[in-house]
Design a protein around this motif. Sequence first.
Motif, PDB file in Angstrom:
ATOM      1  N   GLY A 182     -37.916  40.929 171.917  1.00 49.29           N
ATOM      2  CA  GLY A 182     -39.354  40.978 172.051  1.00 49.29           C
ATOM      3  C   GLY A 182     -39.842  42.274 172.226  1.00 49.29           C
ATOM      4  O   GLY A 182     -41.172  42.649 172.249  1.00 49.29           O
ATOM      5  N   GLY A 189     -30.057  35.141 167.113  1.00 49.08           N
ATOM      6  CA  GLY A 189     -31.197  34.727 167.537  1.00 49.08           C
ATOM      7  C   GLY A 189     -31.826  35.424 168.675  1.00 49.08           C
ATOM      8  O   GLY A 189     -32.819  35.169 168.848  1.00 49.08           O
ATOM      9  N   LYS A 190     -31.076  36.373 169.004  1.00 48.79           N
ATOM     10  CA  LYS A 190     -31.715  37.365 170.171  1.00 48.79           C
ATOM     11  C   LYS A 190     -33.131  37.724 169.567  1.00 48.79           C
ATOM     12  O   LYS A 190     -33.125  38.486 168.447  1.00 48.79           O
ATOM     13  CB  LYS A 190     -30.576  38.490 170.367  1.00 48.79           C
ATOM     14  CG  LYS A 190     -31.143  39.247 171.594  1.00 48.79           C
ATOM     15  CD  LYS A 190     -30.063  40.403 171.955  1.00 48.79           C
ATOM     16  CE  LYS A 190     -30.416  40.958 173.166  1.00 48.79           C
ATOM     17  NZ  LYS A 190     -30.129  40.639 174.437  1.00 48.79           N
ATOM     18  N   PRO A 191     -34.102  37.625 170.441  1.00 48.67           N
ATOM     19  CA  PRO A 191     -35.293  37.751 169.898  1.00 48.67           C
ATOM     20  C   PRO A 191     -35.819  39.345 169.797  1.00 48.67           C
ATOM     21  O   PRO A 191     -36.810  39.888 169.166  1.00 48.67           O
ATOM     22  CB  PRO A 191     -36.510  37.108 170.877  1.00 48.67           C
ATOM     23  CG  PRO A 191     -35.589  36.664 172.221  1.00 48.67           C
ATOM     24  CD  PRO A 191     -34.215  36.927 171.818  1.00 48.67           C
ATOM     25  N   GLN A 201     -35.388  30.983 173.286  1.00 48.86           N
ATOM     26  CA  GLN A 201     -35.554  32.401 172.301  1.00 48.86           C
ATOM     27  C   GLN A 201     -37.082  32.807 172.340  1.00 48.86           C
ATOM     28  O   GLN A 201     -37.414  33.899 172.373  1.00 48.86           O
ATOM     29  CB  GLN A 201     -35.379  31.806 170.953  1.00 48.86           C
ATOM     30  CG  GLN A 201     -35.108  33.376 170.113  1.00 48.86           C
ATOM     31  CD  GLN A 201     -34.929  32.813 168.646  1.00 48.86           C
ATOM     32  OE1 GLN A 201     -35.296  32.244 167.999  1.00 48.86           O
ATOM     33  NE2 GLN A 201     -33.920  33.851 168.071  1.00 48.86           N
ATOM     34  N   GLN A 218     -42.626  45.165 177.101  1.00 50.87           N
ATOM     35  CA  GLN A 218     -43.644  46.323 176.192  1.00 50.87           C
ATOM     36  C   GLN A 218     -45.067  46.379 176.618  1.00 50.87           C
ATOM     37  O   GLN A 218     -45.358  47.605 176.682  1.00 50.87           O
ATOM     38  CB  GLN A 218     -43.282  45.847 174.814  1.00 50.87           C
ATOM     39  CG  GLN A 218     -41.956  46.213 174.103  1.00 50.87           C
ATOM     40  CD  GLN A 218     -41.637  47.782 174.411  1.00 50.87           C
ATOM     41  OE1 GLN A 218     -41.035  48.182 175.296  1.00 50.87           O
ATOM     42  NE2 GLN A 218     -42.106  48.449 173.306  1.00 50.87           N
ATOM     43  N   GLU A 228     -37.435  34.428 175.496  1.00 49.00           N
ATOM     44  CA  GLU A 228     -36.685  35.916 175.548  1.00 49.00           C
ATOM     45  C   GLU A 228     -37.808  36.798 174.886  1.00 49.00           C
ATOM     46  O   GLU A 228     -38.063  37.963 175.013  1.00 49.00           O
ATOM     47  CB  GLU A 228     -35.581  35.960 174.849  1.00 49.00           C
ATOM     48  CG  GLU A 228     -34.229  35.434 175.791  1.00 49.00           C
ATOM     49  CD  GLU A 228     -34.453  35.863 177.167  1.00 49.00           C
ATOM     50  OE1 GLU A 228     -34.342  37.361 177.346  1.00 49.00           O
ATOM     51  OE2 GLU A 228     -34.382  35.374 178.485  1.00 49.00           O
ATOM     52  N   LEU A 229     -38.003  36.275 173.674  1.00 47.39           N
ATOM     53  CA  LEU A 229     -39.264  37.003 172.877  1.00 47.39           C
ATOM     54  C   LEU A 229     -40.604  37.406 173.724  1.00 47.39           C
ATOM     55  O   LEU A 229     -40.744  38.769 173.422  1.00 47.39           O
ATOM     56  CB  LEU A 229     -39.779  36.318 171.980  1.00 47.39           C
ATOM     57  CG  LEU A 229     -40.516  36.849 170.519  1.00 47.39           C
ATOM     58  CD1 LEU A 229     -39.732  38.166 170.209  1.00 47.39           C
ATOM     59  CD2 LEU A 229     -41.167  35.943 169.629  1.00 47.39           C
ATOM     60  N   VAL A 230     -40.912  36.577 174.381  1.00 44.00           N
ATOM     61  CA  VAL A 230     -42.158  36.840 175.095  1.00 44.00           C
ATOM     62  C   VAL A 230     -41.729  37.828 176.258  1.00 44.00           C
ATOM     63  O   VAL A 230     -42.607  38.541 176.696  1.00 44.00           O
ATOM     64  CB  VAL A 230     -43.179  35.553 175.645  1.00 44.00           C
ATOM     65  CG1 VAL A 230     -43.982  35.792 176.778  1.00 44.00           C
ATOM     66  CG2 VAL A 230     -43.301  34.902 174.459  1.00 44.00           C
ATOM     67  N   ARG A 231     -40.739  37.534 177.066  1.00 41.55           N
ATOM     68  CA  ARG A 231     -40.403  38.650 177.930  1.00 41.55           C
ATOM     69  C   ARG A 231     -40.419  40.120 177.551  1.00 41.55           C
ATOM     70  O   ARG A 231     -40.557  40.869 177.906  1.00 41.55           O
ATOM     71  CB  ARG A 231     -39.010  37.957 178.661  1.00 41.55           C
ATOM     72  CG  ARG A 231     -39.025  36.894 179.642  1.00 41.55           C
ATOM     73  CD  ARG A 231     -37.801  36.464 180.162  1.00 41.55           C
ATOM     74  NE  ARG A 231     -37.663  35.689 180.984  1.00 41.55           N
ATOM     75  CZ  ARG A 231     -36.748  34.743 181.527  1.00 41.55           C
ATOM     76  NH1 ARG A 231     -35.675  34.615 180.992  1.00 41.55           N
ATOM     77  NH2 ARG A 231     -36.818  33.898 182.509  1.00 41.55           N
ATOM     78  N   GLY A 232     -39.508  39.933 176.164  1.00 35.99           N
ATOM     79  CA  GLY A 232     -39.496  41.543 175.451  1.00 35.99           C
ATOM     80  C   GLY A 232     -41.000  41.961 175.264  1.00 35.99           C
ATOM     81  O   GLY A 232     -41.229  43.168 175.492  1.00 35.99           O
ATOM     82  N   GLU A 233     -41.650  41.077 174.805  1.00 36.63           N
ATOM     83  CA  GLU A 233     -43.141  41.442 174.408  1.00 36.63           C
ATOM     84  C   GLU A 233     -43.771  41.804 175.732  1.00 36.63           C
ATOM     85  O   GLU A 233     -44.683  42.881 175.785  1.00 36.63           O
ATOM     86  CB  GLU A 233     -43.773  40.332 173.694  1.00 36.63           C
ATOM     87  CG  GLU A 233     -43.460  40.172 172.361  1.00 36.63           C
ATOM     88  CD  GLU A 233     -44.038  39.060 171.653  1.00 36.63           C
ATOM     89  OE1 GLU A 233     -44.047  39.004 170.332  1.00 36.63           O
ATOM     90  OE2 GLU A 233     -44.543  38.098 172.141  1.00 36.63           O
TER      91      GLU A 233
END
Lengths: 375, 874
Positions: A17, A13-15, B697, B708, B700-705
């Motif tokens: 992002g 589930g690691k996203p 999750q 970027q 984490e996704l938003v952090r990654g986005e």
Amino acid sequence: MFSFIHSSDLHLGKPFGRFGEDLRVRLREARHQKISRLATEARRTGASHVLLAGDTFDAETPPPQILRQAIRAFAEEKDIIWVLLPGNHDSLLATELWARFEKERPENVVLALQEGATELAPGVELLAAPCPVRHAGRDLTEWMDRAETRHGALRLGLAHGPIQGFSEEDAPRDIIAPDRAERARLDYLALGDWHGRLAVSPKCHYPGAPEADSFKHGRTSCALHVVLTASGAAPNVTEIETGELSWIGLDLDFRPGDDPRKRLEAALPAAAGRRDTLVRLAARGRLSLAERASLDHAIVDLADDFGSFEVDLDRLDLDHETADLDEIDMRGGALRTAAARLLAGAEDMDADAETRRVRKAALARLYSYALAARG
Amino acid sequence: MKIRAITLRNVRRFAGQTARLAGIADGITTICEPNESGKSTFFDALHALFFIDHKANTAELRALQPYSKGAVEVAAEVETETGRFRIEKRFLGSKNATVTDLDSGAIVAQEGEAEAWISRAIGADMAGPAGLLWVRQGMTGFGPDGSGPSERKERDRLREARQSLMSAVAGQIDGVTGGRRMDTIMKAVAADLDALANKNLSARTGGEWGKAKKLVEELTAKRDQLDTQVNALSRALRRRSELKRKLDDPRAAETDAARTAEVARLETELAAAEQHEKRVSDAARELALARLTLKGVNDRIAERSRQAAHRTRLADDDRTAAARVSESETRAASSQEAFAIAEAHYTAAAETLRQARRAEAAAARARELAAGARRRTEITGLLSRADGVEADLRAARETLRLNPLTAAGLDAIEACARQIGEAEARRDASATTLIFSYSGAARATVAGVEIVPDLALPIHVATTVKLPGLGQVTVTPPAGATMADTGALQLRLDGLLAKAGCADLAAARAMARANTEAKTAETSALAALKALVPDGTDELRRELEALPLEIADQPAKGLDPSGPSVADAEAAEDDANRRLQLAREARDRDAATRLEARTTRRLAEDALAQFDRDATSRTTVEDLDAQRSLAATDVEKAQKVHADLVAAAPATDAIEAERDRLVSVLQASREDRARARDELSLLDGEIGARADDGVEQRLELVRGELEQAEARAARYAFEVETLVALRDELEKARSEARDAYFEPVKRELLPLLAMLHEGAELEMDPDTMLPSRIRRGAVVDEIDVLSGGATEQIAILTRLAFARLYARQGRQVPVILDDALVHSDDDRIIRMFTALTRISRDQQIIVFSCRSRAFEELGGHRPKIEVREGSPLT
């Protein structure tokens, strides 16, 4: 004899992002596919158990579909016994996760949620040290030294945490004694947390994540096939390659006279595997403006071949060549003056680094414009 | 090169003539001649000599021809560094070009070589300094105006000449300023910058940088929101863990068990204490009882004394009651007797009253019968008269019924009859009339009726008159004269009469009269009836029937008419009755008194008897004293027992307090656990909901986005910074290059300009290579918008500056001005003369002008044009 597969840090589930949507999906899916891959390897090697030494899930509360699909995948491999240990990412504090897992737990899954020794298989005692919280602040394996097991039984330790300060999120107090296997008379200590492969001692190993998730660990991702022949005997540990996507961190040191394109292409994998490869290029050294332009063009030409292509050229300096400035303006006019000033600014050590960086980029840009204007 | 003399032959106005201008000096040479004297001819011919190939046949050359045509010849004597020469060219006929060394007389070059020699002499690479340095008549600015191809070509040529000169001095302008390449690059930089940023270098909305920044803002907000949720989730997880630990903590259960046991022990102690307390209570009760017994004995002793006194009072009461009984009985007998007497008196008075009332009733009846008889007689009379009047009324109404025609109806009939009469009169007046006069016996007839002679016979309808012996005549009245009007009226009259039931008008009048009379009779009868019987005869008849028919004046049987009146009888009866009531009351009161006395006596007797009966069972005084002694001893014993128990009583309050404290602690513990369970339940829900939402999750996704997006925005920011640095550096370099490029000409020009505009600065246009703006103090003006005089002056000064540049190049080229400075005022023209004089120190300047007075101040040599007929050039 007891044979098993040792893996850890699936981070289901690691996203991811920071990557594009397509790549994110591939990276997440690759993690999920590792369950069946590990099961396949277990069957191939004759291992009855797969030990996952923590961080099976990336979060304490993974989305329900991630958990459900993982449970289904574990259940699908019904001839394999899976042992899951809570790590720092999915610690026991993740009560919701483990309660839900326990509720739907397939028969072939063992959740090592209690600290202590239990019989994993006839003659095999599992000494599990689940992470109670994200940062326990203590060596969770310390109790193993005093743990009693039946005489003659294989003592198999299972823990998650760093043995030195190399973990992404560790603190010094969390460090597991590197000689814990010897101190606790373990026949094998299966560790997780470090995402790269690391043999701490003959009886203590990190397999690394079965699917890489960063450029930090250069080696190919793998799991370990471990065979314990007898109590006190050295284990037989074999690496099994499991990675689907490659993460390549290129650190290229350029020198004037290099052909940047050739060097870059030589350092990159063959075209066939590029789609499954993520690249981070860190260039340093010095290149002339022409060479720098050549590198820029090469990067633009090659980048789309790969799943991801990150570039860091900040440490790549410009080499002052008259010919470069001549390319911009060989008549000594205003263009030449501007180029020369930018070059001087880029090399002015009295200026701050950011200013030098801007001047350097401006010069490179001027070079590109000049080439384009020349047609 | 300097020009010393110019000779023209067969050029324009000098057709067939030779015109010569000699004696041109080093500095300023001014040729002041009136208009049409050929000054411009000299200018144009000199231009052709130096810049047009002798073999050419251009419009410019043809314009040099006179009307008579023929070859055009131009010659100039010049002085160069190598000597004195004569340059000659013949155009448009027997074309020739020759350069002759004047010192030796030798021809230095001819034809093509002569052209090459000339080109070298004036500087071949200068591409026409004449245009640059020579000012034609009427050209007051920097170059020819107009948009035609020839003007454009000339402007381009002049620009090239200036550029050539400037390049010779300061290098190629493109090379210096970057030229089109610089422009292209700067445009590319500007375009790239514009795509990302606004003028103020903020991110452009819709641009990549703007979009990246917007995305960063959105993702930051989203990240913060999710961060909050994840922190809440993390807190919830920790809290739930704490609560679970708390609830699952065995030590808490053990502590509660110990507390429970202690509570039980305290409860046992408390029960024992309560038992003791009960014993104390029992002892207290025993003590109270003993004290009560003692008090009872004491009370009984006191009661005994009270009973003796009571017996005495009872005996006294009995005696008193017996006396009252005797007295009351005597009084009761007396009052009974008085009542009997009063009752007899009342009975007699009542009978007397009855008799009196019967007599009075009989008298009243007799009066009523007499009044009835009188009324009967009155009513009978009225009814009789009323019957007569009613007969009259009936007769009148019968008449009305038979004669219904009223006066109004008669009026209508008579009106109709009048209308008929009037209509007939009108008809007759307008009708054709026949008047017959007979001479014989014969008579005319109409419908068999003989027509009376000499009498007008009106003809209303077509009438046939028979004329005996002659035949008949039919007379037809004119159209419109008809019988219709009278006919209709007659029909209406007939209808009215018929409706009234009358045969004719007379009958109608009789009937109307009868009707009127009958109505009068009816009215009279009704008035009489109303006066006689206002309520009608029926009412009178009912009253008559109700009247009594008995005969009055008959006395009632058995009544004594001489007896007392009813009023007297009633007074006597009332008195008797009052006395009877008084007697009754006295009798009843005395009877009650007797009964009370009797009851009191009986009670007294009973009490005494009872007391005496009870006396036999009463304890003796000695017994009571003994009992009192015994009871006192019991009290002492009980007191001791109670005191001992009280002294030995345990601390119940303390035990209770401790028990209560422990119970409270246990209760608090239980409530705390219940609350914990409740909170746990809530946390389960909250965690479950957030877990279902996958907030970690998502975070984490938003952090990654965001990472970027931030990197992307930073790249664009860096790119903008880079482009700005590049743009600024390029602009600075180009500006400096231009300044450097124009520096030579400005260095020559500014001192000259200062003579006109002190302290003025000029900006040069890199495209035209000419001054584009003049800065005077803080005021900056475009050259184009200056006055004609100012523009003209700056243009000439610029030429002078270029001439100086040529001179510094070692290429002396004369400046030739043909009728220049036409727009300059007196003051400025003097300053311009000063500038020309200053330049003329090392520069040959030839000035043609028709303004001899204005140019007197210029000074310099002033040769005259000499004209000879047909002379050859040499």
